[in-house]
Design a protein around this motif. Structure first.
Motif: not given
Length: 583
Positions: A323-337
């Protein structure tokens, strides 16, 4: 004492009882001392009065008076001379014998003091008071006044009775007041405390019952207002959580959340479906141990290192499929970095890739199908222009080929336009009651001559009166395409049959042939545009490769479906399933 109210009541009542008992004892002692002192003073006055009487009157003249006075005073009057001999005695008034009475008096006189003297005899007390009498400094004798303590005891009992009853009533009144105060102040506090405990447990529906709490009413109202606010906040949070959970679980893409430690914290239902992973085997474990795909692990590693979003297309093997996937990953940054973790989204683009490949194949096939007749026409036209026109036999042959190729080109364009029209959403059928036997006969008549040329037995069989709701011309087009393929791929002396039958729910039309057959792996693709099982033979037969695609769309437009059963070298059976009228 588990509750605050009971503990408070216990200690208040204990304090009140202790204070009242101490007060009673103190008052009892004071009253007892007061009465004893009063009695002593009375006896002292009475004894002095008797001494004065004896000083002024002879004893013999006042004996009767002394008896009366003893009876009146409830006391024993004894008169002694200077030699301590008894001259007068009013008589016994206590359980003390005369001998003991005289002995006690002489003992007191030997002490040369005249205070009160008490001796306990058989649980009875007697008070003695001795006063000397005489004229001038000469002492004539002694007056002894003795009184039993029974009257004092009686008074003491009365005093204690009054104190006990008074303090008992005071205790009852105070306990009643304590209960009232406890109910007025402690009960609402206790109720508020219980509600606070329930709120701590998460039961935000708890409330302090309504009532007249007076001074504690502000506390009760504040607690209830706090409970309502917490309940509303909890309800809003639950609604928001449910919405978020529903969104995460039902979103069309696979979702994976990894916390700041690199442990899998959440995966949605789509992720489980895509990769056949159970939450129990994945949650709270390192992502490198859970994910079996090195490309995905490498992408997550890169996000942890760079702390930037990354998008990549990947081809992953899931089970036996790729199967073909478009994979997107992103960091989750809260308050005060503050680093929270990483979210990874997997979009399944397998179908898009397939459609893109179909589009590419379609363009290539159309180009190829158009190129072949155009090339032929151009080639023979150039040959004629180069001088072949003078040869009448060659001219006729070349023109015949050009005509045939132009007809083939026209057929291809017409079928492409027809297929495009069928695939449009606005495509409509001209519905009417169609006699299946008549449509089969008309379609078979078109191929009678071609079947005879190949010595193919073309057989039709349909029960009379079999009617469905459909488009007559389109149904005839379906049968023409299927019969054209059957006769094309059936060798000489073969057999082609068109049979109709009726079941409880459907009308079935079978198109059978004894042709070359289709391999099982090819069957899922035969309804694709321009797909040919035997490409060389198809082109030689003049086919465009669009017939079965048109058949499939037309059958589905009639709310039916088509199935295929085939064995290589033995033939093929196409079965059209039409729903019966009214279904």
């Amino acid at each position: 004492m588990d509750s605050l109210r009971n503990r408070l009541l216990f200690w208040l009542i204990t304090l009140i009882v202790t204070v009242l008992i101490a007060l009673g004892l103190l008052l009892g002692q004071l009253l007892k001392q007061f009465y004893a002192e009063t009695m002593n003073k009375r006896m002292e006055k009475e004894a002095k009065a008797l001494a004065i009487l004896l000083e002024n009157e002879p004893l013999e003249q006042i004996r009767i008076d002394l008896h009366d006075m003893g009876n009146e005073l409830s006391s024993r009057i004894t008169v002694l001379d200077r030699n301590e001999q008894v001259r007068f005695d009013s008589g016994r008034i206590a359980a003390i014998s005369d001998e003991d009475h005289e002995r006690i008096i002489r003992t007191i006189l030997r002490k040369q003091q005249f205070p009160r003297f008490s001796v306990i005899e058989k649980a009875n007390d007697v008070y003695y008071y001795i006063a000397p009498y005489g004229r001038g400094s000469e002492r004539d004798g002694y007056v002894v006044l003795s009184t039993p303590t029974s009257s004092l005891k009686k008074v003491n009992q009365q005093i204690w009775g009054v104190l006990t009853s008074s303090l008992g009533m005071a205790l009852v009144v105070m306990i009643a007041l304590v209960f009232k105060i406890a109910n007025q102040y402690v009960r609402p506090i206790e109720a508020a405390t219980k509600v606070a405990f329930e709120l701590e447990k998460g039961n935000y529906a708890a409330r302090v019952p309504d009532g007249e709490y007076k001074e504690a009413g502000m506390l009760v109202r504040s607690i209830n207002r706090l409970a309502r606010n917490l309940q509303e906040m909890s309800r809003a949070r639950e609604i928001q959580t449910d919405r978020l959970h529903t969104l995460i679980e039902n979103v069309g893409s696979a979702l994976l959340f990894i916390d700041h430690r690199g442990h899998v914290h959440l995966l949605n239902r789509t992720f489980q479906t895509y990769f056949h992973l159970e939450p129990s085997a994945c949650l709270y474990r390192p992502y490198a141990d859970v994910l079996p795909y090195r490309d995905v692990v490498r992408l997550i590693d890169d996000i942890f290192i760079t702390e930037t979003p990354i998008r990549r297309q990947m081809r992953l093997t899931v089970g036996i499929e790729r199967k073909h996937f478009d994979v997107y990953g992103a960091p989750i940054i809260g308050t005060n970095a503050e680093w929270k973790g990483i979210v990874v989204v997997f979009h399944d683009i397998t179908e898009l890739k397939r459609l893109e490949q179909i589009r590419k194949d379609f363009v290539a096939n159309v180009s190829h199908e158009l190129k072949t007749p155009v090339t032929s026409i151009r080639g023979f036209a150039e040959t004629l222009l180069d001088g072949a026109m003078k040869d009448e036999a060659a001219l006729e042959h070349f023109l015949t080929i050009i005509l045939k190729e132009s007809e083939r080109l026209q057929t291809l364009v017409e079928e492409l336009l027809d297929l495009s029209k069928i695939e449009q959403h606005g495509f409509q059928l001209q519905l009417e009651d169609v006699d299946i036997a008549q449509v089969i006969a008309e379609a078979a008549a078109v191929f009678r001559q071609k079947a005879a040329e190949k010595q193919i037995d073309l057989h039709i069989e349909s029960p009379s009166g079999l009617v469905i709701r459909g488009d007559r011309n389109r149904m005839k087009q379906i049968l023409l395409n299927l019969l054209a393929n059957a006769i094309t791929y059936t060798p000489e002396h073969g057999r082609v049959a068109v049979e109709a039958e009726e079941t409880k729910k459907e009308v079935l039309i079978h198109v059978k042939d004894t042709g070359i057959g289709i391999e099982e792996k090819e069957i899922p693709r035969i309804f694709e545009r321009f797909y040919r099982v035997d490409k060389a033979r198809s082109r030689d037969s003049g086919g465009t490769g669009l017939g079965l695609a048109i058949v499939k769309h037309l059958v589905e437009a009639h709310h039916g479906y088509i199935t295929v059963a085939s064995k290589v070298g033995r033939g093929t059976v196409f079965t059209i399933h039409f729903p019966k009228p009214g279904r």
